[in-house]
Design a protein around this motif. Structure first.
Motif, PDB file in Angstrom:
ATOM      1  N   ARG A 522      30.079   2.594   2.325  1.00 56.64           N
ATOM      2  CA  ARG A 522      31.126   2.739   1.319  1.00 56.64           C
ATOM      3  C   ARG A 522      32.448   3.076   1.997  1.00 56.64           C
ATOM      4  NH1 ARG A 522      29.472   5.986  -3.102  1.00 56.64           N
ATOM      5  NH2 ARG A 522      31.652   6.234  -3.626  1.00 56.64           N
ATOM      6  N   HIS A 556      24.215  -7.523  -8.608  1.00 61.15           N
ATOM      7  CA  HIS A 556      25.248  -7.166  -7.638  1.00 61.15           C
ATOM      8  C   HIS A 556      25.646  -8.373  -6.785  1.00 61.15           C
ATOM      9  CE1 HIS A 556      21.847  -6.882  -4.790  1.00 61.15           C
ATOM     10  NE2 HIS A 556      22.743  -6.944  -3.821  1.00 61.15           N
ATOM     11  N   GLU A 560      27.730  -5.816  -2.111  1.00 60.54           N
ATOM     12  CA  GLU A 560      28.198  -4.799  -3.057  1.00 60.54           C
ATOM     13  C   GLU A 560      27.206  -3.640  -3.108  1.00 60.54           C
ATOM     14  OE1 GLU A 560      30.186  -4.833  -7.499  1.00 60.54           O
ATOM     15  OE2 GLU A 560      28.372  -6.040  -7.174  1.00 60.54           O
ATOM     16  N   GLU A 564      29.469   0.716  -6.132  1.00 61.41           N
ATOM     17  CA  GLU A 564      30.492  -0.250  -6.552  1.00 61.41           C
ATOM     18  C   GLU A 564      30.045  -0.994  -7.810  1.00 61.41           C
ATOM     19  OE1 GLU A 564      32.291  -1.238  -2.092  1.00 61.41           O
ATOM     20  OE2 GLU A 564      30.604  -2.398  -2.908  1.00 61.41           O
ATOM     21  N   HIS A 567      30.178   1.284 -10.986  1.00 60.14           N
ATOM     22  CA  HIS A 567      31.509   1.555 -11.529  1.00 60.14           C
ATOM     23  C   HIS A 567      32.100   0.352 -12.265  1.00 60.14           C
ATOM     24  CE1 HIS A 567      32.659   5.632 -10.435  1.00 60.14           C
ATOM     25  NE2 HIS A 567      31.932   5.486  -9.335  1.00 60.14           N
ATOM     26  N   ARG A 568      31.646  -0.857 -11.940  1.00 58.94           N
ATOM     27  CA  ARG A 568      32.207  -2.040 -12.620  1.00 58.94           C
ATOM     28  C   ARG A 568      31.303  -2.589 -13.721  1.00 58.94           C
ATOM     29  NH1 ARG A 568      29.582  -6.701 -11.891  1.00 58.94           N
ATOM     30  NH2 ARG A 568      28.444  -7.100  -9.939  1.00 58.94           N
TER      31      ARG A 568
END
Length: 575
Positions: A522, A556, A560, A564, A567-568
């Motif tokens: 990350r 994903h 990713e 990440e 959160h999306r």
């Protein structure tokens, strides 16, 4: 490394923006004077917490539990690593309704302080013996690199101290409003890719300042972390002070200074001061930051008495100016930020040391071991020529100095003790706090729940395990205080009671998704996302984690991370 928290829009995370000071006095010694504004401040001023040791040895250990007055029992005992533990049989629904004396047992949790996580096999054997003889076999490796024992009778405490101190261990300031244990890299001094060895700084701080009466009345606890390893393996973003190894272009290896991190109910990540600290100055800088907290920290309200609140009001520029002008008397040079972490910071597995030997990181299940395991581990290492080990901030154990020809024997011996050097994804990445079994603040069980969940996920996700990331953290906490760092986990679970179908209550969790600290996968640290109404029962935990992990696997993008994606992703896919 950059900070992500400034962009957090989630209302459940604490803002990083500065707030205006309250019109009421904060109880800052250097601003408002030292007149105590609450009972905690009164008892600390009346008698230094370190002084209780003599009374424990000469009075309470002789006369027993009933001889202990409240301010010592519920206050000063902590300065020597002692908390009363939860009385068995009291369910989580009564945590908030019963008085402390109704919740507590006549036995104690005892925390053995292990700065830097560094232990010898002789020390480990002594802890194991104490566990078996005085603590009903209990022992937990914590995410602060300590070892906690339970069922301790006050009458046994002097003998326990005698045994610990005979091998160079102590419980001094393991709890209380003091500088707590100093987190240190578990591979300090042995890692091939180490930037700087933090061992000399940790030892200097411990020798000079731990047990110093001048630092034994802080507004509240003070947490420290020091690492020189590129994995940034001491969760530096959530400590009051952290020193993180970097290389200055002119001055060489040293430390980047971070201040003001902390989780609990108002999570906040630490901030860089932009200052470079040499090894020679590191202990003095640490001492100065502690004194700033002592002199300027907020004391009026205990829930605001952490350094993160002062940093929130001051900001890093003012904090650095006060540090340099009022406490150090010199300016610190500007320095570089740490690079992105280069590898996982839990050190699980077999790794070559800088001397040709190997270190082996092994995972118990959520830090739970026992005295027999600790003694057996000491025997195993000594039998194979090793006499050193480390605990980690991820509830793991690292055996050091294993010769190449002994690696297989140590790996097999660790497995036999329940310590796996090649654990499953969730055995590796799951941590849990003490929970309802012993903690007076807890609402739900954590350790047993975590063990069942790990076993269940190992079975249910076996078909896709090869496609999942190397690490996917699951942190389980028994109350809102975040001892298990729930806001910084891929999947963080905050214990609470949920309504059941019969009109009663059942143990469960609020879910945080997509948090994380320094890691190799990350770009930046950040706090987890909460989804309105997303709660899961303890019995439904395996099913929920299985479901959300499978959705990540299906949805994903290439490269990713889970954080990440979380959160999306649309909320419907997170439920």
């Amino acid at each position: 490394m950059t900070q992500a928290i400034e962009t957090q829009a989630d209302p459940h995370t604490a803002p990083q923006t500065r707030r205006r000071p309250s019109a009421k006095p904060h109880g800052q010694w250097n601003v408002d004077g030292k007149a105590p504004l609450n009972h905690n401040e009164e008892f600390k001023q009346r008698d230094n917490g370190l002084n209780v040791r003599e009374r424990i040895e000469t009075i309470y250990a002789v006369k027993g539990f009933d001889s202990i007055p409240s301010d010592d029992l519920h206050g000063r005992f902590r300065w020597w690593g002692l908390y009363t533990q939860r009385k068995p049989g009291i369910d989580g629904g009564k945590t908030a309704t019963l008085e402390p004396h109704e919740l507590e047992d006549r036995y104690f949790m005892l925390r053995v302080r292990i700065d830097g996580g560094a232990l010898t096999t002789e020390q480990l054997r002594v802890i194991g013996g104490i566990s078996v003889e005085f603590a009903r076999g209990t022992a937990d490796v914590t995410d602060r690199q300590n070892i906690q024992l339970h069922w301790i009778d006050v009458t046994d405490v002097p003998e326990i101290w005698r045994r610990l101190e005979s091998v160079g261990l102590s419980t001094t300031e393991a709890c209380g409003d003091v500088p707590r244990v100093i987190l240190g890299s578990p591979v300090a001094g042995i890692a091939k890719d180490e930037i700087i060895d933090p061992t000399p700084v940790i030892r200097e701080i411990s020798a000079r300042f731990i047990g110093d009466p001048e630092l034994a009345n802080l507004p509240r606890k003070f947490k420290s972390a020091i690492t020189g390893h590129p994995s940034q393996d001491v969760v530096h973003e959530i400590n009051d002070i952290s020193l993180v190894g970097v290389v200055h272009p002119e001055l060489g290896p040293g430390y980047d200074l971070w201040v003001g991190g902390g989780l609990s109910t108002s999570a906040r990540l630490a901030e860089r001061l932009g200052a470079f600290v040499t090894e020679e100055r590191a202990a003095d800088v640490w001492h100065a930051v502690v004194r700033i907290f002592r002199d300027y920290g907020y004391r009026r309200l205990r829930n605001k008495a952490r350094l993160k609140y002062l940093m929130n009001d001051w900001g890093p520029e003012k904090f650095r100016a006060v540090l340099q002008d009022e406490y150090l008397g010199y300016e610190l040079p500007d320095g570089p930020a740490p690079s992105r972490a280069g590898s996982p910071g839990d050190h699980v597995g077999v790794h070559e040391q800088n001397d040709g030997n190997f270190y082996i990181g092994a995972a118990p299940v959520v830090g739970r071991v026992n005295g027999t395991v600790l003694t057996g581990l000491a025997d195993l290492l000594e039998r194979n020529g090793s006499r050193r080990l480390r605990t980690t901030p991820h509830q793991k154990i690292v055996a050091l100095d294993v010769a190449p020809g002994k690696v297989d024997a140590v790996v097999e011996g660790l497995e036999a003790l329940g310590l796996s050097s090649a654990p499953s994804l969730f055995r590796r990445s799951t941590i849990a706090c003490t929970g309802l079994e012993f903690c007076k603040l807890a609402i739900v069980d954590t350790k047993d729940t975590a063990e069942r969940t790990v076993a269940g996920l190992e079975e249910s996700l076996a078909d896709i395990s090869a496609r999942l990331p190397e690490q996917l953290s699951l942190h389980i906490n028994g109350c809102p205080n975040s001892c298990a760092r729930i806001q910084t986990a891929d999947i963080g679970l905050k214990g609470q009671l949920l309504p059941d179908a019969d009109g009663g209550q059942t143990p469960g969790f609020q879910v945080h998704l997509g948090g994380g600290l320094a890691s190799s996968d990350r770009e930046e640290a950040g706090l987890g996302r909460t989804v309105r109404g997303l709660k899961v029962t303890a019995d439904g935990l395996v099913g929920y984690v299985d479901r959300v992990v499978r959705r990540y696997d299906e949805q994903h993008a290439e490269g990713e991370t889970f954080a990440e994606w979380a959160h999306r992703a649309d909320e419907e896919f997170l439920k």
